[in-house]
Design an enzyme around this catalytic site. Structure first.
Site, PDB file in Angstrom:
ATOM      1  N   ASN A 168      25.366  -4.713  30.325  1.00  9.02           N
ATOM      2  CA  ASN A 168      24.675  -5.539  31.326  1.00  9.02           C
ATOM      3  C   ASN A 168      23.777  -4.604  32.117  1.00  9.02           C
ATOM      4  O   ASN A 168      24.234  -3.574  32.591  1.00  9.02           O
ATOM      5  CB  ASN A 168      25.735  -6.189  32.237  1.00  9.02           C
ATOM      6  CG  ASN A 168      25.139  -6.824  33.476  1.00  9.02           C
ATOM      7  OD1 ASN A 168      23.964  -7.199  33.491  1.00  9.02           O
ATOM      8  ND2 ASN A 168      25.946  -6.945  34.512  1.00  9.02           N
TER       9      ASN A 168
ATOM     10  N   LYS B 210      22.861 -16.867  36.800  1.00  8.79           N
ATOM     11  CA  LYS B 210      23.324 -17.026  38.178  1.00  8.79           C
ATOM     12  C   LYS B 210      23.167 -15.750  38.999  1.00  8.79           C
ATOM     13  O   LYS B 210      22.696 -15.778  40.119  1.00  8.79           O
ATOM     14  CB  LYS B 210      24.794 -17.461  38.144  1.00  8.79           C
ATOM     15  CG  LYS B 210      25.408 -17.688  39.509  1.00  8.79           C
ATOM     16  CD  LYS B 210      24.839 -18.938  40.145  1.00  8.79           C
ATOM     17  CE  LYS B 210      25.416 -19.201  41.512  1.00  8.79           C
ATOM     18  NZ  LYS B 210      24.573 -20.148  42.259  1.00  8.79           N
TER      19      LYS B 210
ATOM     20  N   HIS C  27      -6.110 -26.737  54.252  1.00  5.30           N
ATOM     21  CA  HIS C  27      -6.853 -25.496  53.999  1.00  5.30           C
ATOM     22  C   HIS C  27      -6.978 -25.194  52.507  1.00  5.30           C
ATOM     23  O   HIS C  27      -7.254 -24.071  52.127  1.00  5.30           O
ATOM     24  CB  HIS C  27      -6.192 -24.330  54.735  1.00  5.30           C
ATOM     25  CG  HIS C  27      -6.200 -24.512  56.224  1.00  5.30           C
ATOM     26  ND1 HIS C  27      -7.344 -24.420  56.979  1.00  5.30           N
ATOM     27  CD2 HIS C  27      -5.210 -24.847  57.085  1.00  5.30           C
ATOM     28  CE1 HIS C  27      -7.062 -24.655  58.248  1.00  5.30           C
ATOM     29  NE2 HIS C  27      -5.770 -24.930  58.338  1.00  5.30           N
TER      30      HIS C  27
ATOM     31  N   GLU D 157      12.718 -24.706  49.629  1.00  9.06           N
ATOM     32  CA  GLU D 157      13.995 -24.793  48.911  1.00  9.06           C
ATOM     33  C   GLU D 157      14.006 -26.024  47.994  1.00  9.06           C
ATOM     34  O   GLU D 157      14.483 -25.953  46.862  1.00  9.06           O
ATOM     35  CB  GLU D 157      15.147 -24.835  49.935  1.00  9.06           C
ATOM     36  CG  GLU D 157      16.531 -25.143  49.384  1.00  9.06           C
ATOM     37  CD  GLU D 157      17.067 -24.108  48.390  1.00  9.06           C
ATOM     38  OE1 GLU D 157      16.383 -23.116  48.107  1.00  9.06           O
ATOM     39  OE2 GLU D 157      18.177 -24.336  47.882  1.00  9.06           O
TER      40      GLU D 157
HETATM   41  O1  M6R Z   1      23.195 -14.201  44.643  1.00 12.63           O
HETATM   42  P1  M6R Z   1      21.984 -14.270  45.496  1.00 12.63           P
HETATM   43  O2  M6R Z   1      22.108 -15.213  46.654  1.00 12.63           O
HETATM   44  O3  M6R Z   1      21.495 -12.929  45.945  1.00 12.63           O
HETATM   45  O4  M6R Z   1      20.854 -14.866  44.550  1.00 12.63           O
HETATM   46  C1  M6R Z   1      19.520 -14.969  44.967  1.00 12.63           C
HETATM   47  C2  M6R Z   1      18.733 -15.852  44.042  1.00 12.63           C
HETATM   48  O5  M6R Z   1      18.738 -15.341  42.745  1.00 12.63           O
HETATM   49  C3  M6R Z   1      19.288 -17.290  44.014  1.00 12.63           C
HETATM   50  O6  M6R Z   1      19.328 -17.845  45.277  1.00 12.63           O
HETATM   51  C4  M6R Z   1      18.407 -18.177  43.107  1.00 12.63           C
HETATM   52  O7  M6R Z   1      17.140 -18.331  43.664  1.00 12.63           O
HETATM   53  C5  M6R Z   1      19.091 -19.536  42.889  1.00 12.63           C
HETATM   54  N1  M6R Z   1      19.183 -19.817  41.485  1.00 12.63           N
HETATM   55  C6  M6R Z   1      18.377 -20.669  43.521  1.00 12.63           C
HETATM   56  O8  M6R Z   1      19.019 -21.887  43.310  1.00 12.63           O
END
Ligand code: M6R
Length: 605
Positions: A98, A600, A501, A478
């Site tokens: 990884n 994720k 704009h 968001e």
């Molecule tokens: O684990 P984290 O909160 O650091 O992750 C940040 C982003 O990768 C995460 O929020 C991503 O944008 C999500 N898939 C949004 O739903």
């Protein structure tokens, strides 16, 4: 990103590895594979796509053996294919990995010149060829792994398996998380404790630079200087590590539904019922801070963007905000009176972690708001504040976002009190507002059926525009991010006043425009911008409360939210942003929990 598991077991390990990979699949799902050693023979199976394909492959060609390693992949070097899937093998060694080997081109050139034949486009394959070359020189597997690790640059976690070695896995952590699980006569390793939840509750987290030699009887751990070292074993709460959908169709649906309970729990941990103050570590002191630097990625960054309004308004604190991947590569002006605040669900996001390491020597204090208390970001912070959301498995972040907002709101209030900007009465009133969040979030969730119907219209759109002002602007961002990532519809968000704009040129009768506008001090201004859209035939969906909808007059599509205090509105309005994306994705038939191209936990920069 990419999930790793390894098992030294008493019985056949392939089924257990496959189970562990199911729990790790949220980290990547382009391809998967398993290698085992059986009667001395190293063998492997790999398949492209979801884990079910690997499972089918194993039905047709079982992989016996009591020691093995497994992997779920999120492609970096080379597209999803069987050849690029892990484990990779050369000669007597197989590896799962990884992260990214940054010097892989130089290593590949060197190894190719020396006769190595590469069969994939991956950076990982250089590792197996290197290790194999060392083995060919007659050194032991442990020495081969140790020498190989010395040659690698980059951030990674990996595990080696060797032909002829049924009592040995070697693993290493540099930049990407890895933990060891302790069984009885069995040993395990995993990218996170969730992978091992069905096997053990006894976990040792490897530190940065560590590598370890695992046998059935235990683990010998070495630090980055190859000194044998001890790392504590902790018992994890298996209930919080187990993941299932609890009867919901998707993890995302479950995680959205959990929000009232999660927010109640988070509140209980920091300001339980009846308490008049907020319980935070005493060393967290905003009174001498002259600037708060907030850094995060994706949804966590939008939580910071909301919090910027709160810190400025309620604590009179100057806030600088950036996305982690940008912050690190400019020359931010940092000072000894600055506090740096990092927000991350996983606590392992490589960009955020790198930004944290970059600022740490230059600021007074590094604080993090995280969901995983054992994560790298938590461990490298001076103060780590958990959001208590429990495992979030759906790739689209939902409950973590609202829980991050709740904790950030508490921090802003505490900062306001410590800095003398909020008096005791205002502080208490705002704290009471925060206590009402779980109830209002439950009410917002009750609008699901209306949202489901409205989403049908959105599911046919090519593009969607989200608008908001003030704290509703990050909510619009968001909403657009959620819609993009799980429905694949192009969506953009603008500060409502910015529309004229330039982006208003996009508006026509086919463009749905979603407007977040509670009836607050900015309502009239947002509604004027909304009218400008409607005058150009844009299809407006106004999300507001009863007063707002009554004042707005004739709007083609409306969604009524509960009337809530302005302070907490961003937390409550997160719910329609999530549900719109979820139901639009369902109408389009996309894979909600594992959308294409995503993973994720983003552990590569
Ligand atoms: O684990 P984290 O909160 O650091 O992750 C940040 C982003 O990768 C995460 O929020 C991503 O944008 C999500 N898939 C949004 O739903």
């Amino acid at each position: 990103m990419c999930g790793i598991i390894g098992i030294l077991g008493k019985h056949e390990v392939s089924p257990q590895i496959l189970d562990g990979l199911k729990r790790l699949e949220y980290r990547g799902y382009d391809s998967a594979g398993i290698a085992t050693v059986n009667r001395g023979q190293l063998d492997l199976r790999r398949a492209v796509g979801k884990l079910i394909n690997l499972s089918d492959a194993l039905v047709h060609a079982p992989l016996p053996g009591r020691v093995g390693i497994g992997h779920t992949r999120w492609a970096t070097h080379g597209g999803p294919s069987v050849a690029n899937a892990h484990p990779h093998r050369a000669g007597r060694v197989a590896v799962v990995h990884n992260g990214i080997i940054e010097n892989f081109r130089a290593l590949r050139d060197e190894l190719t010149t020396e006769g190595a034949q590469f069969s994939s486009e991956t950076d990982t394959e250089t590792i197996v060829h290197l290790a194999s070359q060392y083995l060919e020189q007659g050194v032991s597997p442990i020495e081969a792994a140790r020498s190989t690790l010395k040659r690698l640059e980059g951030a990674f976690a990996l595990a080696f398996l060797f032909e002829g070695e049924e009592d040995l896995i070697i693993c290493a952590r540099r930049g990407s998380p890895l933990c060891i699980g302790h069984g009885t006569g069995e040993m395990y390793l995993g990218s996170d404790a969730i992978a091992l939840a069905d096997l053990t509750d006894r976990i040792t987290y490897l530190e940065e630079g560590d590598w370890a030699v695992l046998t059935h009887d235990g683990a010998q751990i070495f630090d980055a200087e190859d000194r044998q070292t001890n790392r504590a074993m902790t018992r994890i709460n298996l209930d919080t590590a187990r993941v299932d959908k609890s009867g919901h169709k998707h993890f995302m649906a479950k995680e959205m539904a959990e929000q009232p309970g999660v927010l109640q729990a988070a509140m209980g941990c920091y300001a339980g019922p009846g308490s008049t103050g907020i319980t935070l570590p005493p060393e967290l002191d905003f009174s001498a801070t002259d600037r708060l630097i907030m850094v995060a990625c994706g949804t966590a960054h939008y939580a910071c963007q909301v919090a910027k309004y709160w810190f400025e308004k309620y604590a009179g604190l100057a806030v600088e905000l950036d996305i982690a991947s940008e912050f690190r590569y400019r020359d931010p002006v940092l000072g000894p009176s600055n506090m740096a605040l990092f927000v991350s669900q996983s606590g392992e996001t490589a960009d955020t972690l790198a930004a944290l390491r970059h600022v740490k020597p230059h600021v007074a204090q590094v604080v993090s708001v995280i969901n995983v208390p054992t994560s790298s970001i938590a461990r490298e912070s001076d103060v780590a504040l958990p959001i208590h959301a429990g495992p979030e498995i759906g790739v689209a972040s939902t409950k973590a976002f609202t829980a991050q907002l709740q904790v950030l709101a508490l921090l802003a209030l505490q900062a306001g009190l410590q800095r003398g900007v909020l008096d005791a009465r205002d502080f208490a009133a705002h704290l009471e507002d925060l206590r009402t969040v779980p109830g209002y979030v439950a009410q917002a969730l009750d609008r699901e059926e209306d949202i489901r119907r409205l989403s049908e219209l959105l599911s046919r759109a090519r593009d969607v525009l989200f608008l908001g002002r003030g704290v509703m602007f990050p909510l619009a961002l968001e909403g657009a991010l959620k819609l993009k990532e799980i429905s694949y519809i192009h969506a953009e968000a603008y500060a409502a006043g910015e529309l004229k704009h330039g982006p208003i040129a996009l508006v026509d009768k086919d463009l749905p425009v979603i407007v977040f506008a509670p009836f607050d001090g900015l309502f009239e201004k947002t509604v004027s911008n909304m009218q400008e859209v409607m005058a150009r035939q844009g299809k407006v969906l106004l999300i507001s409360d009863a007063q707002g909808l009554a004042h707005a007059g004739d709007v083609p599509y409306q969604l009524q939210m509960p009337s809530v205090p302005a302070f907490i509105a961003p937390i409550v309005y997160a719910v329609p942003a999530q549900l719109i994306a979820y139901h639009t994705a369902l109408h389009r038939g996309t894979d909600v929990d594992q959308p294409r191209n995503l993973a994720k936990s983003v552990t590569v920069e």
